[in-house]
Design a protein around this motif. Structure first.
Motif, PDB file in Angstrom:
ATOM      1  N   ILE A  64      -3.626  -8.426  14.139  1.00 39.57           N
ATOM      2  CA  ILE A  64      -3.045  -9.704  14.561  1.00 39.57           C
ATOM      3  C   ILE A  64      -1.540  -9.575  14.809  1.00 39.57           C
ATOM      4  CG2 ILE A  64      -4.808 -11.085  13.407  1.00 39.57           C
ATOM      5  CD1 ILE A  64      -2.744 -11.741  11.247  1.00 39.57           C
ATOM      6  N   SER A  65      -0.948  -8.437  14.455  1.00 36.14           N
ATOM      7  CA  SER A  65       0.462  -8.189  14.775  1.00 36.14           C
ATOM      8  C   SER A  65       0.702  -8.148  16.272  1.00 36.14           C
ATOM      9  CB  SER A  65       0.925  -6.856  14.162  1.00 36.14           C
ATOM     10  OG  SER A  65       1.005  -6.941  12.756  1.00 36.14           O
ATOM     11  N   TYR A  66      -0.368  -7.934  17.066  1.00 34.74           N
ATOM     12  CA  TYR A  66      -0.227  -7.769  18.509  1.00 34.74           C
ATOM     13  C   TYR A  66      -0.743  -8.982  19.291  1.00 34.74           C
ATOM     14  CZ  TYR A  66       0.151  -3.171  16.465  1.00 34.74           C
ATOM     15  OH  TYR A  66       0.506  -2.121  15.651  1.00 34.74           O
ATOM     16  N   VAL A  67      -0.977 -10.096  18.578  1.00 35.61           N
ATOM     17  CA  VAL A  67      -1.522 -11.304  19.203  1.00 35.61           C
ATOM     18  C   VAL A  67      -0.396 -12.288  19.503  1.00 35.61           C
ATOM     19  CG1 VAL A  67      -3.094 -13.251  18.890  1.00 35.61           C
ATOM     20  CG2 VAL A  67      -3.724 -10.985  18.013  1.00 35.61           C
ATOM     21  N   ASP A  68      -0.498 -12.971  20.640  1.00 33.47           N
ATOM     22  CA  ASP A  68       0.504 -13.965  21.028  1.00 33.47           C
ATOM     23  C   ASP A  68       0.572 -15.121  20.027  1.00 33.47           C
ATOM     24  OD1 ASP A  68       1.362 -12.679  23.283  1.00 33.47           O
ATOM     25  OD2 ASP A  68       0.133 -13.834  24.681  1.00 33.47           O
ATOM     26  N   ASP A  69       1.721 -15.757  19.998  1.00 34.96           N
ATOM     27  CA  ASP A  69       1.928 -16.915  19.132  1.00 34.96           C
ATOM     28  C   ASP A  69       1.040 -18.082  19.578  1.00 34.96           C
ATOM     29  OD1 ASP A  69       3.044 -18.438  17.102  1.00 34.96           O
ATOM     30  OD2 ASP A  69       4.728 -19.103  18.336  1.00 34.96           O
ATOM     31  N   ALA A  98       6.234 -10.658  11.192  1.00 40.73           N
ATOM     32  CA  ALA A  98       5.118 -11.222  10.441  1.00 40.73           C
ATOM     33  C   ALA A  98       4.281 -12.184  11.281  1.00 40.73           C
ATOM     34  CB  ALA A  98       5.633 -11.944   9.200  1.00 40.73           C
ATOM     35  N   THR A  99       2.961 -12.119  11.078  1.00 34.35           N
ATOM     36  CA  THR A  99       2.011 -13.003  11.752  1.00 34.35           C
ATOM     37  C   THR A  99       0.930 -13.410  10.769  1.00 34.35           C
ATOM     38  OG1 THR A  99       2.355 -11.820  13.846  1.00 34.35           O
ATOM     39  CG2 THR A  99       0.416 -13.233  13.699  1.00 34.35           C
ATOM     40  N   ALA A 137      -0.382 -10.210   8.627  1.00 33.99           N
ATOM     41  CA  ALA A 137      -0.037  -8.866   9.096  1.00 33.99           C
ATOM     42  C   ALA A 137       1.471  -8.731   9.193  1.00 33.99           C
ATOM     43  CB  ALA A 137      -0.681  -8.577  10.441  1.00 33.99           C
ATOM     44  N   TYR A 138       1.950  -7.517   8.972  1.00 32.43           N
ATOM     45  CA  TYR A 138       3.395  -7.266   8.981  1.00 32.43           C
ATOM     46  C   TYR A 138       3.679  -5.941   9.675  1.00 32.43           C
ATOM     47  CZ  TYR A 138       8.222  -7.313   7.321  1.00 32.43           C
ATOM     48  OH  TYR A 138       9.598  -7.350   7.252  1.00 32.43           O
ATOM     49  N   LEU A 139       4.604  -5.969  10.630  1.00 32.77           N
ATOM     50  CA  LEU A 139       5.037  -4.744  11.304  1.00 32.77           C
ATOM     51  C   LEU A 139       5.973  -3.977  10.378  1.00 32.77           C
ATOM     52  CD1 LEU A 139       5.678  -6.139  14.898  1.00 32.77           C
ATOM     53  CD2 LEU A 139       3.942  -4.451  14.264  1.00 32.77           C
ATOM     54  N   LEU A 140       5.499  -2.862   9.857  1.00 32.51           N
ATOM     55  CA  LEU A 140       6.273  -2.083   8.899  1.00 32.51           C
ATOM     56  C   LEU A 140       7.429  -1.354   9.574  1.00 32.51           C
ATOM     57  CD1 LEU A 140       3.187  -0.672   7.012  1.00 32.51           C
ATOM     58  CD2 LEU A 140       4.634  -2.567   6.287  1.00 32.51           C
ATOM     59  N   ASN A 141       7.218  -0.908  10.813  1.00 34.60           N
ATOM     60  CA  ASN A 141       8.274  -0.318  11.638  1.00 34.60           C
ATOM     61  C   ASN A 141       7.805  -0.382  13.093  1.00 34.60           C
ATOM     62  OD1 ASN A 141       6.519   1.900  12.019  1.00 34.60           O
ATOM     63  ND2 ASN A 141       7.368   2.961  10.244  1.00 34.60           N
ATOM     64  N   ASP A 142       8.379   0.420  13.966  1.00 31.84           N
ATOM     65  CA  ASP A 142       8.037   0.348  15.384  1.00 31.84           C
ATOM     66  C   ASP A 142       6.619   0.836  15.688  1.00 31.84           C
ATOM     67  OD1 ASP A 142      10.526  -0.672  15.916  1.00 31.84           O
ATOM     68  OD2 ASP A 142      11.397   1.267  16.499  1.00 31.84           O
ATOM     69  N   TYR A 143       5.993   1.535  14.750  1.00 38.90           N
ATOM     70  CA  TYR A 143       4.692   2.125  15.029  1.00 38.90           C
ATOM     71  C   TYR A 143       3.576   1.648  14.092  1.00 38.90           C
ATOM     72  CZ  TYR A 143       7.520   5.387  17.758  1.00 38.90           C
ATOM     73  OH  TYR A 143       8.405   5.937  18.661  1.00 38.90           O
ATOM     74  N   TRP A 144       3.908   1.276  12.881  1.00 36.99           N
ATOM     75  CA  TRP A 144       2.895   0.960  11.872  1.00 36.99           C
ATOM     76  C   TRP A 144       2.875  -0.531  11.544  1.00 36.99           C
ATOM     77  CZ3 TRP A 144      -0.612   4.409   9.883  1.00 36.99           C
ATOM     78  CH2 TRP A 144      -0.347   5.766  10.097  1.00 36.99           C
ATOM     79  N   SER A 145       1.656  -1.050  11.373  1.00 36.84           N
ATOM     80  CA  SER A 145       1.476  -2.419  10.903  1.00 36.84           C
ATOM     81  C   SER A 145       0.411  -2.434   9.806  1.00 36.84           C
ATOM     82  CB  SER A 145       1.058  -3.353  12.046  1.00 36.84           C
ATOM     83  OG  SER A 145      -0.211  -2.988  12.558  1.00 36.84           O
ATOM     84  N   GLY A 146       0.596  -3.310   8.839  1.00 34.35           N
ATOM     85  CA  GLY A 146      -0.379  -3.464   7.763  1.00 34.35           C
ATOM     86  C   GLY A 146      -0.863  -4.893   7.717  1.00 34.35           C
ATOM     87  N   GLY A 147      -2.098  -5.087   7.268  1.00 35.13           N
ATOM     88  CA  GLY A 147      -2.644  -6.435   7.219  1.00 35.13           C
ATOM     89  C   GLY A 147      -3.613  -6.615   6.072  1.00 35.13           C
ATOM     90  N   VAL A 148      -3.778  -7.865   5.663  1.00 35.50           N
ATOM     91  CA  VAL A 148      -4.715  -8.211   4.596  1.00 35.50           C
ATOM     92  C   VAL A 148      -5.411  -9.509   4.962  1.00 35.50           C
ATOM     93  CG1 VAL A 148      -2.881  -9.378   3.301  1.00 35.50           C
ATOM     94  CG2 VAL A 148      -4.971  -8.643   2.117  1.00 35.50           C
ATOM     95  N   THR A 149      -6.687  -9.592   4.660  1.00 34.56           N
ATOM     96  CA  THR A 149      -7.486 -10.806   4.873  1.00 34.56           C
ATOM     97  C   THR A 149      -8.139 -11.202   3.567  1.00 34.56           C
ATOM     98  OG1 THR A 149      -7.966 -10.429   7.215  1.00 34.56           O
ATOM     99  CG2 THR A 149      -9.534 -11.753   6.001  1.00 34.56           C
ATOM    100  N   LEU A 150      -8.078 -12.483   3.247  1.00 31.93           N
ATOM    101  CA  LEU A 150      -8.782 -13.030   2.091  1.00 31.93           C
ATOM    102  C   LEU A 150      -9.907 -13.916   2.595  1.00 31.93           C
ATOM    103  CD1 LEU A 150      -9.035 -13.470  -0.975  1.00 31.93           C
ATOM    104  CD2 LEU A 150      -7.465 -15.418  -0.727  1.00 31.93           C
ATOM    105  N   LYS A 151     -11.139 -13.630   2.149  1.00 33.25           N
ATOM    106  CA  LYS A 151     -12.318 -14.358   2.609  1.00 33.25           C
ATOM    107  C   LYS A 151     -12.933 -15.176   1.477  1.00 33.25           C
ATOM    108  CE  LYS A 151     -13.614 -10.444   5.585  1.00 33.25           C
ATOM    109  NZ  LYS A 151     -14.663  -9.446   5.864  1.00 33.25           N
ATOM    110  N   CYS A 152     -13.320 -16.395   1.800  1.00 36.39           N
ATOM    111  CA  CYS A 152     -14.130 -17.225   0.909  1.00 36.39           C
ATOM    112  C   CYS A 152     -15.502 -17.352   1.561  1.00 36.39           C
ATOM    113  CB  CYS A 152     -13.496 -18.600   0.719  1.00 36.39           C
ATOM    114  SG  CYS A 152     -11.914 -18.572  -0.146  1.00 36.39           S
ATOM    115  N   LEU A 171      -4.578  -0.854   8.045  1.00 38.62           N
ATOM    116  CA  LEU A 171      -3.343  -0.144   8.359  1.00 38.62           C
ATOM    117  C   LEU A 171      -3.507   0.471   9.742  1.00 38.62           C
ATOM    118  CD1 LEU A 171      -0.567   0.821   7.236  1.00 38.62           C
ATOM    119  CD2 LEU A 171      -1.743   2.909   6.480  1.00 38.62           C
ATOM    120  N   THR A 172      -2.540   0.190  10.655  1.00 40.45           N
ATOM    121  CA  THR A 172      -2.671   0.622  12.043  1.00 40.45           C
ATOM    122  C   THR A 172      -1.403   1.295  12.548  1.00 40.45           C
ATOM    123  OG1 THR A 172      -4.310  -1.064  12.634  1.00 40.45           O
ATOM    124  CG2 THR A 172      -2.955  -0.201  14.424  1.00 40.45           C
ATOM    125  N   TYR A 173      -1.603   2.400  13.270  1.00 40.99           N
ATOM    126  CA  TYR A 173      -0.535   3.094  13.978  1.00 40.99           C
ATOM    127  C   TYR A 173      -0.735   2.834  15.465  1.00 40.99           C
ATOM    128  CZ  TYR A 173       2.090   6.925  16.139  1.00 40.99           C
ATOM    129  OH  TYR A 173       2.942   7.672  16.928  1.00 40.99           O
TER     130      TYR A 173
END
Length: 314
Positions: A64-69, A98-99, A137-152, A171-173
């Motif tokens: 979701i770091s790469y999705v439009d607002d 952050a997204t 999701a959070y862009l850690l730097n120019d190449y890496w992003s990390g994300g977490v999802t909580l499901k009910c 975790l995505t490069y």
């Protein structure tokens, strides 16, 4: 390099749960039914496509770091017989890095006859599985992003109900210059809080690694996904592999196809072939702020599934 604490947490959780995932039966298998038409088209499960596609958050929260607002999404999937899956999502960019996004899935099994012990029909009942989730999701730097999802997760089968909670870690490069995408995702870390019956069932834990490569001199992208890497009993290596490819016509159209070796193997009927099980195809169209995706796949011998995605950038 990405945040070391995030990588360590992902590895530790995945390693510990890899053994736990082997024990007992699993519940909430509906989470494995694709939501994204693009992901479904290239094999049914893809975690490394770094596209402006909010539906990919159900495969990998880091994407979701790469999705439009302010993107709103509505989805429909026809499944077996009268079974259908409805999904929706919405994303919002907080700042440059952050997204967050929210989403929901409903798998409805249709109306069924309720009978007494003698087999007489006494009425009707319905059955549903529901997932309500929030992702960050959070862009850690120019190449890496990390994300977490909580499901009910909610289950309602006639008069029986269950509740569970689960987490996805991704975790995505992504290197725009080389067209390379690499992802690691642990799906469904968690468990049942209120079981359907007396015994708690295990969650469908899944550890996946995915690689996507887009070529600079050709409108082509190839995908290689290794799925369900915590289960190896009576499973060959090739049955963890998903292959896919998509072709881009300009900047507004994509056409994709894929093959899922596990699906083909599990649905193969002795001496009669798999009847196209494992194959999938799809296409998508982007028109200004509107995106539409359509995919076909066979996830059961009894019927094919059709997925339709519609997204709007508000």
């Amino acid at each position: 390099m990405p945040n070391k604490a995030l990588i360590t947490l992902l590895i530790c959780l995945a390693s510990w749960l890899s053994a736990e995932a082997q024990k007992g039966s699993t519940s909430y298998e509906f989470l494995g039914i694709p939501v994204s038409a693009h992901s479904a088209a290239v094999g049914g499960h893809n975690i490394s496509m770094c596209d402006d596609d909010i539906t990919l958050m159900f495969d990998n929260p880091a994407l979701i770091s790469y999705v439009d607002d302010k993107t709103l999404n509505l989805d429909y999937t026809s499944h077996i017989a009268s079974t259908m899956k409805l999904s929706a999502g919405f994303s919002r960019i907080i700042n440059e890095r952050a997204t967050w996004a929210v989403g929901a899935n409903l798998l409805n099994y249709g109306s069924m006859d309720e009978t007494d012990l003698a087999g007489n029909t006494v009425g009707k009942f319905s059955a549903n599985d529901i997932n309500v989730q929030g992702s960050f999701a959070y862009l850690l730097n120019d190449y890496w992003s990390g994300g977490v999802t909580l499901k009910c997760l909610f289950t309602n089968y006639a008069n029986y109900n269950a509740f569970a909670m689960a987490t996805d870690l991704g975790l995505t490069y992504h290197n725009v210059g080389s067209g390379l995408g690499l992802s690691f995702v642990a799906h469904n870390l968690g468990g049942q809080i209120d079981p359907l019956y007396e015994d708690r069932e295990a969650m469908p834990f899944d550890l996946s690694v995915g690689l996507s490569k887009r070529f600079a001199n050709a409108p082509l992208r190839l995908h290689l996904t290794f799925d369900d890497l915590t289960h190896w009993e009576k499973v060959n290596f090739i049955q963890h592999v998903i292959l896919g490819a998509d072709v881009f016509i300009g900047s507004n159209i994509w056409i994709g196809a894929g093959y899922n070796f596990r699906q083909a193997h599990e649905m193969k009927i002795t001496n009669s072939g798999s009847h196209m099980a494992g194959f999938s195809i799809g296409a998508g169209l982007n028109i200004k702020r509107v995106k539409v995706g359509l995919a076909w796949g066979k996830y059961h011998m009894a019927a094919s599934s059709v997925l339709i995605n519609t997204s709007f950038s508000l």
